[in-house]
Design a protein around this motif. Structure first.
Motif, short mmCIF file in Angstrom:
data_model
loop_
_atom_site.label_atom_id
_atom_site.label_comp_id
_atom_site.label_asym_id
_atom_site.label_seq_id
_atom_site.Cartn_x
_atom_site.Cartn_y
_atom_site.Cartn_z
N ILE A 43 -7.41 81.18 -36.90
CA ILE A 43 -6.68 81.82 -37.54
C ILE A 43 -6.33 80.64 -38.31
CG2 ILE A 43 -3.84 81.88 -37.91
CD1 ILE A 43 -3.89 83.79 -34.64
N LEU A 44 -6.82 79.00 -38.13
CA LEU A 44 -5.98 78.12 -38.74
C LEU A 44 -7.09 78.20 -39.78
CD1 LEU A 44 -5.37 75.41 -36.03
CD2 LEU A 44 -3.93 77.30 -38.14
N LEU A 45 -8.70 78.66 -39.66
CA LEU A 45 -9.79 78.17 -40.96
C LEU A 45 -10.02 79.51 -41.45
CD1 LEU A 45 -12.75 76.39 -37.67
CD2 LEU A 45 -11.46 75.69 -39.51
N PHE A 46 -9.42 80.69 -40.79
CA PHE A 46 -9.73 82.21 -41.69
C PHE A 46 -8.62 82.09 -42.64
CE2 PHE A 46 -10.05 86.60 -42.24
CZ PHE A 46 -11.28 86.98 -42.64
N SER A 47 -7.69 82.43 -41.19
CA SER A 47 -6.47 82.76 -42.20
C SER A 47 -6.18 81.23 -43.42
CB SER A 47 -6.01 83.32 -41.77
OG SER A 47 -5.77 84.35 -40.75
N GLY A 48 -6.06 80.11 -43.06
CA GLY A 48 -5.69 79.32 -43.75
C GLY A 48 -6.40 79.33 -44.76
N LEU A 80 -8.30 81.05 -45.99
CA LEU A 80 -7.89 82.42 -47.16
C LEU A 80 -6.59 82.74 -48.14
CD1 LEU A 80 -9.88 85.55 -45.56
CD2 LEU A 80 -10.40 84.36 -47.31
N TYR A 81 -5.38 81.76 -47.36
CA TYR A 81 -4.50 81.17 -48.37
C TYR A 81 -4.78 80.45 -49.94
CZ TYR A 81 -1.84 83.65 -44.00
OH TYR A 81 -1.93 84.50 -42.87
N LEU A 82 -5.61 79.73 -48.83
CA LEU A 82 -5.79 78.41 -49.82
C LEU A 82 -6.74 78.84 -50.70
CD1 LEU A 82 -6.53 74.81 -47.41
CD2 LEU A 82 -4.95 76.06 -49.36
N LEU A 83 -7.47 79.74 -50.76
CA LEU A 83 -8.61 80.25 -51.43
C LEU A 83 -8.02 81.36 -52.88
CD1 LEU A 83 -11.92 80.90 -49.57
CD2 LEU A 83 -11.84 79.49 -51.81
N ALA A 84 -6.85 81.88 -52.18
CA ALA A 84 -6.61 82.76 -52.52
C ALA A 84 -5.32 82.16 -54.03
CB ALA A 84 -5.45 83.84 -52.23
N CYS A 85 -4.66 81.16 -53.33
CA CYS A 85 -3.95 80.57 -54.23
C CYS A 85 -4.47 79.45 -55.11
CB CYS A 85 -3.18 79.57 -53.52
SG CYS A 85 -1.70 80.68 -53.13
N ASN A 86 -5.65 79.31 -55.03
CA ASN A 86 -6.87 78.49 -56.19
C ASN A 86 -6.21 78.77 -57.78
OD1 ASN A 86 -8.44 76.45 -56.60
ND2 ASN A 86 -10.16 78.06 -56.75
N GLN A 87 -5.76 80.44 -57.93
CA GLN A 87 -5.63 80.89 -59.62
C GLN A 87 -4.04 79.67 -59.84
OE1 GLN A 87 -5.57 84.50 -59.72
NE2 GLN A 87 -4.88 84.94 -61.62
N ILE A 88 -3.90 79.14 -59.27
CA ILE A 88 -2.32 78.64 -59.08
C ILE A 88 -2.28 77.07 -58.82
CG2 ILE A 88 -1.38 80.46 -59.61
CD1 ILE A 88 0.05 79.80 -56.29
N ALA A 89 -3.35 76.61 -57.60
CA ALA A 89 -3.48 75.11 -58.14
C ALA A 89 -4.99 75.14 -57.88
CB ALA A 89 -3.05 74.78 -55.91
N ASP A 90 -5.08 73.99 -57.15
CA ASP A 90 -6.28 73.12 -57.72
C ASP A 90 -7.57 72.85 -56.28
OD1 ASP A 90 -9.26 71.94 -58.83
OD2 ASP A 90 -8.18 70.26 -58.73
N PRO A 123 -16.39 77.47 -47.32
CA PRO A 123 -17.33 77.69 -46.66
C PRO A 123 -16.82 78.10 -44.68
CG PRO A 123 -18.42 76.29 -47.96
CD PRO A 123 -16.60 76.48 -48.64
N ILE A 124 -15.74 77.25 -45.19
CA ILE A 124 -14.76 77.20 -43.89
C ILE A 124 -14.27 78.82 -43.41
CG2 ILE A 124 -12.46 76.34 -42.69
CD1 ILE A 124 -12.71 74.33 -44.32
N THR A 125 -15.09 79.89 -44.42
CA THR A 125 -13.56 80.79 -43.89
C THR A 125 -14.49 81.91 -42.74
OG1 THR A 125 -12.36 81.20 -46.20
CG2 THR A 125 -12.89 83.08 -43.85
N PRO A 126 -15.66 81.41 -43.12
CA PRO A 126 -17.45 81.93 -42.07
C PRO A 126 -16.46 81.48 -40.53
CG PRO A 126 -17.83 81.77 -44.22
CD PRO A 126 -16.76 81.12 -44.58
N LEU A 127 -16.34 80.61 -40.41
CA LEU A 127 -16.09 79.51 -39.20
C LEU A 127 -15.22 79.53 -38.82
CD1 LEU A 127 -16.53 75.89 -40.89
CD2 LEU A 127 -18.43 77.63 -39.44
#
Length: 133
Positions: free
Chosen positions: A81-86, A88-98, A105-109
């Motif tokens: 949950i922490l690695l996959f979902s976490g 994805l949350y960060l990657l999704a917000c890449n549009q509004i944050a750096d 590469p953390i998502t597949p882990l």
């Protein structure tokens, strides 16, 4: 991990999934494009699925059968949950944050943790003497 700790994590992750889902649907709807919003929703969905999985594992632990493997499974689902979902949350917000590029590469882990966790549940139940032995 005890069944009560498993239930606590399950309830916490389910609560956060509902909160994040509502935030994504209402707070990010006008901020993220459709692709990034879909990524965020995937994170929420997998978090919720695995929070329910933690409840199931907690109930299985109460049966006192295959406890060692179920404890492994609970740790792996939490890590997933922490690695996959976490991530994805960060990657999704890449549009509004750096967000740093190494997050991707953390998502597949996290996915590997999910698969390993469910494998541990399978092993725990294969070790239980059942009707077919």
């Amino acid at each position: 991990m005890s069944y009560t700790t498993c239930f606590k994590f399950a309830a916490l992750f389910a609560l956060l999934a509902v909160l994040l889902g509502a935030f994504g649907a209402h707070g990010l709807r006008d901020t993220l494009d459709a692709g990034h919003l879909a990524t965020f929703e995937t994170g929420v969905r997998y978090q919720f699925y695995h929070a329910i999985g933690l409840f199931i594992i907690g109930f299985l632990i109460t049966l006192k059968q295959g406890e060692k493997w179920l404890r492994y499974a609970s740790y792996l689902l939490i890590a997933g949950i922490l690695l996959f979902s976490g991530s994805l949350y960060l990657l999704a917000c890449n549009q509004i944050a750096d967000i740093p590029s190494w997050i991707g590469p953390i998502t597949p882990l996290g996915g590997l943790c999910f698969m390993s966790g469910w494998g541990c549940v399978f092993i725990s139940q294969m070790r239980v003497k059942g009707d077919f032995e």
